[in-house]
Motif scaffolding. Sequence first.
Motif, mmCIF file in Angstrom:
data_model
loop_
_atom_site.group_PDB
_atom_site.id
_atom_site.type_symbol
_atom_site.label_atom_id
_atom_site.label_comp_id
_atom_site.label_asym_id
_atom_site.label_seq_id
_atom_site.Cartn_x
_atom_site.Cartn_y
_atom_site.Cartn_z
ATOM 1 N N GLY A 271 21.042 32.194 17.501
ATOM 2 C CA GLY A 271 21.453 31.031 16.736
ATOM 3 C C GLY A 271 22.636 31.253 15.808
ATOM 4 N N LYS A 272 23.324 32.375 15.926
ATOM 5 C CA LYS A 272 24.421 32.700 15.014
ATOM 6 C C LYS A 272 25.783 32.493 15.678
ATOM 7 C CE LYS A 272 21.512 35.997 12.529
ATOM 8 N NZ LYS A 272 21.270 37.413 12.174
ATOM 9 N N THR A 273 26.824 32.627 14.887
ATOM 10 C CA THR A 273 28.198 32.537 15.385
ATOM 11 C C THR A 273 28.700 33.943 15.650
ATOM 12 O OG1 THR A 273 28.663 30.479 14.182
ATOM 13 C CG2 THR A 273 30.553 31.833 14.824
ATOM 14 N N LEU A 274 28.926 34.262 16.918
ATOM 15 C CA LEU A 274 29.389 35.589 17.304
ATOM 16 C C LEU A 274 30.909 35.598 17.424
ATOM 17 C CD1 LEU A 274 28.970 38.502 18.364
ATOM 18 C CD2 LEU A 274 28.725 37.500 20.656
ATOM 19 N N ILE A 275 31.539 36.540 16.714
ATOM 20 C CA ILE A 275 32.972 36.782 16.856
ATOM 21 C C ILE A 275 33.121 38.154 17.498
ATOM 22 C CG2 ILE A 275 35.190 37.007 15.701
ATOM 23 C CD1 ILE A 275 34.123 35.277 13.442
ATOM 24 N N LEU A 276 33.568 38.174 18.738
ATOM 25 C CA LEU A 276 33.679 39.408 19.513
ATOM 26 C C LEU A 276 35.147 39.814 19.583
ATOM 27 C CD1 LEU A 276 32.198 41.507 21.207
ATOM 28 C CD2 LEU A 276 32.332 39.942 23.152
ATOM 29 N N ALA A 277 35.468 41.021 19.058
ATOM 30 C CA ALA A 277 36.859 41.413 18.853
ATOM 31 C C ALA A 277 37.252 42.647 19.657
ATOM 32 C CB ALA A 277 37.094 41.677 17.359
ATOM 33 N N ASP A 278 38.371 42.535 20.361
ATOM 34 C CA ASP A 278 38.975 43.659 21.068
ATOM 35 C C ASP A 278 40.473 43.361 21.176
ATOM 36 O OD1 ASP A 278 39.348 45.985 22.468
ATOM 37 O OD2 ASP A 278 38.410 45.302 24.313
ATOM 38 N N PRO A 279 41.350 44.255 20.705
ATOM 39 C CA PRO A 279 42.785 43.929 20.680
ATOM 40 C C PRO A 279 43.376 43.604 22.043
ATOM 41 C CG PRO A 279 42.358 45.869 19.348
ATOM 42 C CD PRO A 279 41.085 45.560 20.076
ATOM 43 N N MET A 280 42.939 44.324 23.099
ATOM 44 C CA MET A 280 43.565 44.183 24.411
ATOM 45 C C MET A 280 42.632 43.480 25.394
ATOM 46 S SD MET A 280 46.338 45.615 23.513
ATOM 47 C CE MET A 280 47.268 45.731 25.038
ATOM 48 N N LEU B 102 38.550 31.341 22.856
ATOM 49 C CA LEU B 102 39.364 32.553 22.789
ATOM 50 C C LEU B 102 40.492 32.331 21.801
ATOM 51 C CD1 LEU B 102 40.382 35.347 23.811
ATOM 52 C CD2 LEU B 102 41.632 34.097 25.590
ATOM 53 N N TRP B 103 40.632 33.290 20.871
ATOM 54 C CA TRP B 103 41.714 33.278 19.886
ATOM 55 C C TRP B 103 42.580 34.496 20.161
ATOM 56 C CZ3 TRP B 103 41.650 29.002 16.752
ATOM 57 C CH2 TRP B 103 40.447 28.275 16.755
ATOM 58 N N ILE B 104 43.816 34.262 20.557
ATOM 59 C CA ILE B 104 44.670 35.358 20.997
ATOM 60 C C ILE B 104 46.082 35.165 20.458
ATOM 61 C CG2 ILE B 104 45.228 34.207 23.202
ATOM 62 C CD1 ILE B 104 45.033 37.075 24.470
ATOM 63 N N ALA B 105 46.705 36.283 20.047
ATOM 64 C CA ALA B 105 48.049 36.183 19.463
ATOM 65 C C ALA B 105 49.086 35.877 20.531
ATOM 66 C CB ALA B 105 48.393 37.466 18.715
ATOM 67 N N VAL C 184 38.194 37.272 20.135
ATOM 68 C CA VAL C 184 39.446 37.487 19.407
ATOM 69 C C VAL C 184 40.184 38.664 20.021
ATOM 70 C CG1 VAL C 184 40.480 38.055 17.177
ATOM 71 C CG2 VAL C 184 38.499 36.541 17.267
ATOM 72 N N ALA C 185 41.453 38.463 20.365
ATOM 73 C CA ALA C 185 42.277 39.513 20.955
ATOM 74 C C ALA C 185 43.706 39.386 20.449
ATOM 75 C CB ALA C 185 42.250 39.434 22.476
#
Length: 219
Positions: free
Chosen positions: A129-138, A186-189, A164-165
Amino acid sequence: MQVNHLLEENSIAGKFVAQLRDVEIQKDRMRFRRNIERLGEILGYELSKQLKFSAKNIKTPLGNSEVQLPESEIVVCSILRAGLPLHNGLLNYFDDAENSFISAYRHHPNNDEHFEIVVEYLASPSLEGKTLILADPMLATGGSFVNVMKALKQMGTPKEIHLVAVIGAEEGISHLEKEFPEDSKLWIATIDKELNDRGYIIPGLGDAGDLCYGGKLQH
């Protein structure tokens, strides 16, 4: 999957991406880590606009003020080891979030172009039930995100998933769109067009983990 491409519009984030790519600036590991952290902050800020907020009354020295504060229960999960500076950037903004850490690496069993993503270590709170932010630069093939998400299933079902990448390839994003729930984000630069025959992003920036923390022995 909703893809949020930061550098579709010009911003200061483009300077940080350029410095990450630059082979001369890459020699300064501390600066490399800091630029990933900065981009984590920027991507986290953009991500925050889609979280759930509620009104709260706070008392100031001169009266009361109604403000909108985030109410999502956030878990920031980084993929070791390259994900650590990105994790720190996100945590700078989501400072009351819970934290999860998981390892994933490329294993080349035949010492050729073929590889598999191996997940070995996991430390995580419940994700139910939570908000997961999964981060890996590449985000190259997308295999790390997919395999890590499979490993995280034992921790519960998140209410929402944000990936997030920093840099991704179009092929990897297409893979994520097939494997992740439709309402994932997906949040990506920035996004590059292709991968080479070993699954590395072109032009990319090289191995983010090595550039952050130094070389490693190969499995």
